[in-house]
Design an enzyme around this catalytic site. Structure first.
Site, PDB file in Angstrom:
ATOM      1  N   SER A  64      35.509  69.394  39.554  1.00 53.28           N
ATOM      2  CA  SER A  64      34.313  70.056  40.066  1.00 53.28           C
ATOM      3  C   SER A  64      33.219  69.031  40.285  1.00 53.28           C
ATOM      4  O   SER A  64      32.844  68.300  39.365  1.00 53.28           O
ATOM      5  CB  SER A  64      33.827  71.100  39.056  1.00 53.28           C
ATOM      6  N   HIS A 115      37.032  71.204  43.664  1.00 51.70           N
ATOM      7  CA  HIS A 115      36.326  72.450  43.348  1.00 51.70           C
ATOM      8  C   HIS A 115      34.853  72.277  43.709  1.00 51.70           C
ATOM      9  O   HIS A 115      34.177  71.381  43.207  1.00 51.70           O
ATOM     10  CB  HIS A 115      36.499  72.748  41.860  1.00 51.70           C
ATOM     11  N   ASP A 145      31.224  73.979  43.769  1.00 57.50           N
ATOM     12  CA  ASP A 145      30.447  75.049  43.135  1.00 57.50           C
ATOM     13  C   ASP A 145      29.205  75.368  43.958  1.00 57.50           C
ATOM     14  O   ASP A 145      28.282  74.572  44.051  1.00 57.50           O
ATOM     15  CB  ASP A 145      30.037  74.629  41.728  1.00 57.50           C
ATOM     16  N   MET A 169      26.005  77.726  44.345  1.00 57.59           N
ATOM     17  CA  MET A 169      25.143  78.633  43.565  1.00 57.59           C
ATOM     18  C   MET A 169      23.909  78.978  44.384  1.00 57.59           C
ATOM     19  O   MET A 169      23.317  78.108  45.021  1.00 57.59           O
ATOM     20  CB  MET A 169      24.721  77.945  42.268  1.00 57.59           C
ATOM     21  N   HIS A 214      33.904  77.820  45.119  1.00 58.38           N
ATOM     22  CA  HIS A 214      33.583  78.858  44.126  1.00 58.38           C
ATOM     23  C   HIS A 214      32.183  79.361  44.439  1.00 58.38           C
ATOM     24  O   HIS A 214      31.192  78.671  44.199  1.00 58.38           O
ATOM     25  CB  HIS A 214      33.664  78.207  42.730  1.00 58.38           C
ATOM     26  N   MET A 258      29.244  81.342  43.727  1.00 53.44           N
ATOM     27  CA  MET A 258      28.457  82.074  42.732  1.00 53.44           C
ATOM     28  C   MET A 258      27.226  82.599  43.449  1.00 53.44           C
ATOM     29  O   MET A 258      26.128  82.053  43.372  1.00 53.44           O
ATOM     30  CB  MET A 258      28.110  81.136  41.565  1.00 53.44           C
ATOM     31  N   MET A 272      36.582  82.670  34.390  1.00 54.58           N
ATOM     32  CA  MET A 272      35.519  81.797  33.888  1.00 54.58           C
ATOM     33  C   MET A 272      35.619  81.716  32.367  1.00 54.58           C
ATOM     34  O   MET A 272      35.675  82.745  31.686  1.00 54.58           O
ATOM     35  CB  MET A 272      34.139  82.340  34.274  1.00 54.58           C
ATOM     36  N   GLY A 287      26.943  78.909  36.106  1.00 57.27           N
ATOM     37  CA  GLY A 287      25.575  78.450  36.387  1.00 57.27           C
ATOM     38  C   GLY A 287      25.353  76.981  36.097  1.00 57.27           C
ATOM     39  O   GLY A 287      24.607  76.323  36.817  1.00 57.27           O
ATOM     40  N   PHE A 288      25.992  76.487  35.054  1.00 53.87           N
ATOM     41  CA  PHE A 288      25.733  75.101  34.663  1.00 53.87           C
ATOM     42  C   PHE A 288      27.005  74.443  34.144  1.00 53.87           C
ATOM     43  O   PHE A 288      27.843  75.112  33.523  1.00 53.87           O
ATOM     44  CB  PHE A 288      24.647  75.047  33.579  1.00 53.87           C
ATOM     45  N   GLY A 289      27.108  73.138  34.382  1.00 57.54           N
ATOM     46  CA  GLY A 289      28.210  72.375  33.811  1.00 57.54           C
ATOM     47  C   GLY A 289      27.915  72.045  32.355  1.00 57.54           C
ATOM     48  O   GLY A 289      26.813  72.276  31.848  1.00 57.54           O
ATOM     49  N   GLY A 290      28.920  71.524  31.693  1.00 55.92           N
ATOM     50  CA  GLY A 290      28.732  71.002  30.342  1.00 55.92           C
ATOM     51  C   GLY A 290      28.622  72.030  29.239  1.00 55.92           C
ATOM     52  O   GLY A 290      28.189  71.706  28.137  1.00 55.92           O
ATOM     53  N   ASP A 299      37.932  77.764  34.537  1.00 56.05           N
ATOM     54  CA  ASP A 299      36.742  76.985  34.897  1.00 56.05           C
ATOM     55  C   ASP A 299      35.702  77.135  33.798  1.00 56.05           C
ATOM     56  O   ASP A 299      35.241  78.243  33.512  1.00 56.05           O
ATOM     57  CB  ASP A 299      36.210  77.539  36.233  1.00 56.05           C
ATOM     58  N   GLY A 330      34.197  74.239  30.558  1.00 51.11           N
ATOM     59  CA  GLY A 330      34.519  73.613  29.276  1.00 51.11           C
ATOM     60  C   GLY A 330      35.941  73.105  29.166  1.00 51.11           C
ATOM     61  O   GLY A 330      36.473  72.973  28.059  1.00 51.11           O
ATOM     62  N   GLY A 381      34.461  69.651  35.283  1.00 51.55           N
ATOM     63  CA  GLY A 381      33.317  68.937  35.852  1.00 51.55           C
ATOM     64  C   GLY A 381      32.881  67.805  34.954  1.00 51.55           C
ATOM     65  O   GLY A 381      33.176  66.640  35.203  1.00 51.55           O
ATOM     66  N   SER A 382      32.202  68.150  33.856  1.00 48.61           N
ATOM     67  CA  SER A 382      31.638  67.103  33.003  1.00 48.61           C
ATOM     68  C   SER A 382      32.714  66.227  32.365  1.00 48.61           C
ATOM     69  O   SER A 382      32.514  65.022  32.185  1.00 48.61           O
ATOM     70  CB  SER A 382      30.735  67.714  31.928  1.00 48.61           C
TER      71      SER A 382
HETATM   72  C1  DX5 Z   1      30.029  76.457  36.206  1.00 47.78           C
HETATM   73  C2  DX5 Z   1      30.901  76.004  37.352  1.00 47.78           C
HETATM   74  C3  DX5 Z   1      31.920  75.048  36.934  1.00 47.78           C
HETATM   75  C4  DX5 Z   1      31.377  73.784  36.317  1.00 47.78           C
HETATM   76  C5  DX5 Z   1      32.269  73.445  35.189  1.00 47.78           C
HETATM   77  O1  DX5 Z   1      29.261  77.530  36.567  1.00 47.78           O
HETATM   78  O2  DX5 Z   1      31.549  77.083  37.967  1.00 47.78           O
HETATM   79  O3  DX5 Z   1      32.851  74.742  37.973  1.00 47.78           O
HETATM   80  O4  DX5 Z   1      31.302  72.697  37.177  1.00 47.78           O
HETATM   81  O5  DX5 Z   1      31.707  72.388  34.497  1.00 47.78           O
HETATM   82  P1  DX5 Z   1      32.291  71.901  33.111  1.00 47.78           P
HETATM   83  O6  DX5 Z   1      33.698  71.457  33.356  1.00 47.78           O
HETATM   84  O7  DX5 Z   1      31.372  70.806  32.731  1.00 47.78           O
HETATM   85  O8  DX5 Z   1      32.236  73.078  32.166  1.00 47.78           O
HETATM   86 ZN    ZN Z   2      33.226  76.582  39.383  1.00 47.74          ZN
END
Ligand code: DX5
Ligand code: ZN
Length: 231
Positions: free
Chosen positions: A16, A40, A42, A44, A73, A75, A143, A148-151, A181, A183, A203-204
């Protein structure tokens, strides 16, 4: 025409871009080009989720730098307004959230536009809400964090739902990829794989690593160890 998604049900890695440097997205894509199955993306809208990210113009720019399968994806509260624009920009698959409603129409539009149709469910959205659509889609995205946010931290309480989706896919021999998707890293990917996931978004754990390609391969190996029956 959409690019090849690879064999349905096979283990796939989908880095991602959300955790990449947005000032150097082409480089980020290049870093995982040789090891990713899907990219992927994202999207938003600042409404369905509080964050704002990218739209069709960025997808179009990325397309010039990559031949990867683009897994978008969405959102968004109103993705229907943008599906054609994403297709024209080079999206191969678009995934909409079941929570916004209008699901049958949105999935149908994705396919009519020549894309693969995906349906995402938030961690607290039950299996029964996704179930009626399983015969009319190509990807289920469970999910494992609130979007909404990575990490964020992987939510293990989603695992029983993933198991139920996998059971339904197998029972009815559906041509559906099961994606997770949120963590995902070398510790959590095997747990999701054991529950039946076959597409792993990260992602992270990938773009926060010193070597994104090695991080991708480490997650793949961890998930594959489960597939092959190892711990
Ligand atoms: C979160 C996104 C994810 C995000 C995952 O809302 O849909 O795709 O990038 O990030 P990590 O892998 O850091 O949880
Ligand atoms: Zn995603």
């Amino acid at each position: 025409m959409a690019r090849d998604p690879g064999r349905i049900g096979a283990l796939k890695m989908a880095p991602s871009l959300l955790s990449a440097d947005f000032g150097g997205l082409a480089e980020a894509v290049g870093e995982v080009a040789g090891v990713a199955d899907w990219l992927h993306v994202d999207v938003m809208d600042g409404h369905f989720v509080p964050n704002l990210t990218i739209g069709p113009p960025v997808v179009e720019s990325l397309r010039r730098h990559s031949g990867l399968y683009f897994d978008c994806h969405l959102m968004m509260t109103d993705p229907g307004r943008y599906l054609e624009a994403f297709r024209d920009a080079g999206a191969d698959g678009c995934t909409v959230h079941v929570e916004i409603g209008g699901t049958a129409g949105l999935l149908g539009t994705c396919r009519a536009l020549g894309m693969r149709a995906g349906l995402a469910a938030n961690p607290d959205t039950p299996f029964e809400v996704i179930e009626p659509f399983l015969g009319d889609l190509d990807v289920v995205l469970c999910m494992t964090v609130f979007p909404g946010f990575g990490g964020q931290k992987f939510m293990a309480e989603v695992l029983p739902k993933i198991e139920r989706v996998r059971r339904a896919i197998d029972e009815h021999r559906l041509g559906v990829d099961l994606e997770v998707d949120g963590g995902i890293d070398p510790e959590t990917a095997p747990r999701a794989a054991a529950a039946g996931a076959n597409v792993f978004v990260a992602g992270s754990a990938i773009f926060g690593a010193a070597r994104p390609s090695e991080a991708t391969e480490a997650i793949r190996a961890s998930a594959a160890s489960v597939e092959s029956g190892l711990p």
